[in-house]
Design an enzyme around this catalytic site. Structure first.
Site, short mmCIF file in Angstrom:
data_model
loop_
_atom_site.label_atom_id
_atom_site.label_comp_id
_atom_site.label_asym_id
_atom_site.label_seq_id
_atom_site.Cartn_x
_atom_site.Cartn_y
_atom_site.Cartn_z
N LYS A 1 0.81 -1.23 0.00
CA LYS A 1 0.00 0.00 0.00
C LYS A 1 0.84 1.27 0.00
O LYS A 1 0.34 2.34 -0.34
CB LYS A 1 -0.96 0.01 1.20
N LYS B 1 -4.69 -11.16 -5.87
CA LYS B 1 -5.95 -11.48 -5.20
C LYS B 1 -7.05 -10.48 -5.55
O LYS B 1 -6.78 -9.34 -5.93
CB LYS B 1 -5.73 -11.55 -3.68
N LYS C 1 -10.73 -4.71 -3.56
CA LYS C 1 -11.53 -3.52 -3.88
C LYS C 1 -10.70 -2.52 -4.67
O LYS C 1 -11.15 -1.91 -5.63
CB LYS C 1 -11.98 -2.83 -2.58
#
Ligand code: TYM
Length: 330
Positions: free
Chosen positions: A118, A197, A200
């Site tokens: 992230k 994976k 969102k």
């Protein structure tokens, strides 16, 4: 069995978007089963304080938090049979996170894969994103939960929480039990594009409450075994994400039929996906109906009651922690 004697379960989900098939098959469907079974004392938390570690829109966050509560209830996380609450309604989470931060090494936080993913290439990386796993440890330890049902991307954070327990208990006495991750049969659902994976943020997901047409349109184009170019090519179910989903949704007989029809090149991938869609319909249609029937007032009341129940446990743990750490004047 009294609630006291039951093992305690805690898990959380971020209100950063709709519940997608990865969230559902990796975690939320397990939560619903556990709530149904009543074998354990279940607490589920909408982790809004985790969702603010990256840029966000405040009004949108509130809307998503309430929407997610409704969706979770529709999925079977029944507030009458578990404790469903919003993280920031129980301020003890952030207080405990600070105390736990003092026994969490920075080196361990730098090793967290989610942090690396992230923060990679970002101009602004908040200290909150870095200490995110500490808040997650606090979520679990505040309730002395020993079972944490999650997808496999969260296992590293739970390992960190276990180490935090060891360090904390070594320094301050035996206060926290060590939590363990509980994985579903499908702990990792891949994205529709086959690139990593389902997530969102990657735009490669199908939402559980998406209208059936768009659900099917996305599923129909989902990535399968890249080596299977024609229907006559035998497929390899064990590398196929669609097969993974069959394992979660199908009966043993269906899973066997899917495997044989794929490896024997009897079905094409679209045939296989149609059977999977039947499995989704079977489970999702009742959830959609339940969702329609839920009104906002009832959801809001459930969250208030959930927070009250959670706060009672949290306050007791913090009293103990503050005492052990020598904090405060009283
Ligand atoms: P979050 O909001 O990203 O995801 C919620 C749950 O869904 C699982 N999941 C998946 N499982 C299988 N395949 C996928 N593609 C997939 N994508 C998501 C996640 O593993 C998770 O179980 N940090 C957590 C929230 C959290 C938490 C906690 C969890 C905060 N505090 C305390 C457990 C205990 C998160 O961001 O989940």
């Amino acid at each position: 069995m009294s609630t006291q004697a039951k093992k305690r379960v805690l898990s959380g989900i971020q209100p950063s978007g709709e519940i997608h098939v990865g969230n559902w098959l990796g975690a939320v469907r397990t939560w619903a089963k556990q709530v149904e079974d009543q074998a354990e004392d279940n607490l589920y938390c909408i982790v809004d304080a985790h969702a603010i570690t990256v840029p966000y829109e405040p009004a949108e966050l509130k809307r998503r938090t309430l929407g997610l509560a409704r969706d979770l209830i529709a999925c079977g996380v029944d507030p009458a049979r578990c404790t469903l609450f919003v993280q920031s309604d129980v301020r003890e989470h952030t207080e405990l996170a600070w105390y736990l931060a003092t026994v969490t090494p920075m080196g361990d936080l730098f090793r967290m894969t989610q942090f690396k993913d992230k923060s990679d290439g970002k101009e602004f990386v908040s200290a909150g994103l870095f200490t995110y796993p500490v808040l997650m440890s606090a979520d679990i330890l505040l309730y002395k939960a020993t079972i944490v049902p999650v997808g496999d991307d969260q296992v590293q954070h739970i390992e960190l929480a276990r180490e935090t327990v060891r360090r904390f208990n070594h320094r301050y006495g035996d206060i926290f039990p060590e939590p363990e991750a509980r994985l579903s049969v499908t702990p990792r659902i891949m994205g529709l594009d086959g690139e990593g994976k389902m997530s969102k943020s990657k735009g490669n997901s199908i939402d559980v409450f998406e209208p059936r047409d768009s659900f099917w349109n996305k599923l129909r184009t989902a990535f399968t075994d890249p080596q299977r170019l024609r229907k006559s090519d035998p497929g390899r179910p064990d590398v196929c994400n669609v097969f993974t989903m069959h394992k979660a949704l199908g009966s043993e007989a269906t899973v066997l039929e899917v495997r044989e029809s794929c490896t024997g090149a009897k079905w094409g991938c679209v045939d296989c996906k149609k059977v999977l869609m039947d499995g989704f319909d079977r489970e999702l249609v009742p959830l959609r109906t339940r969702r329609e029937a839920l009104d906002e007032g009832a959801v809001a009341r459930a969250l208030t009651e959930g927070a009250d129940k959670a706060r009672a446990i949290a306050a007791e743990t913090l009293r103990e922690v503050r005492g052990a750490m020598g904090l405060g004047s009283a």
